[in-house]
Design an enzyme around this catalytic site. Sequence first.
Site, PDB file in Angstrom:
ATOM      1  N   PRO A   1       0.844  -1.285   0.018  1.00 14.55           N
ATOM      2  CG  PRO A   1      -0.058  -1.145   2.084  1.00 14.55           C
ATOM      3  CD  PRO A   1       0.789  -1.920   1.277  1.00 14.55           C
ATOM      4  CE  LYS A   2       3.534   7.248  -1.838  1.00  8.80           C
ATOM      5  NZ  LYS A   2       3.221   7.937  -0.812  1.00  8.80           N
TER       6      LYS A   2
END
Length: 191
Positions: free
Chosen positions: A32-33
């Site tokens: 995930p960013k």
Amino acid sequence: MVLRSPVEPLLAQARDMVPAPGALPGELRFQPKFNGYRALVFTLWSAPGPLVQSRRGSLMQSRFPELVDAAADLPDGLVLDGELVVWVEGRMSLEALQRRVVSGGRAAAGLAQEMPAHFIAFDLLQVDGQELLQVPYGERRAQLERLFTDRELSARWTLCPETTDVATAREWLTSWRQVPGVEGLVPMPCS
């Protein structure tokens, strides 16, 4: 070679869709960013103490005393790459993080109690004073996972979730779109 601040980290671009299998060469990992502040943590016990560096090279440890204190759980000669985040009422808050970044002195200490920062580690750039930039990412990730397990890191330190399973990555992208502070996924080569 030993890494010393400032180090310029590679920048990742979030994707809002998962590439189809075979669309990119080789097998991919997905993380995930997070919408936080990119930072590096240096544990240099021979120096004045742990350093927290922004992606642009500014030193910020005076603004995050709780991370400096928590760095006592980390071994000497380590450089972690990750994202600084602040949780407020169960949600990541970029506004609270921005407030933390500009604070100093007593204000920083008070805000550390009121809205503590957390470090989401996604890469290990140095261990035991040995730079790892030429080591394949998969090996660095395995060492990072061992560090979290061996040191039983928790509280201020979080290991960034990661998967090689495309179905899981798609599920994350769908379910996490509703989570404030998650911008998308970062695909990267497994090696």
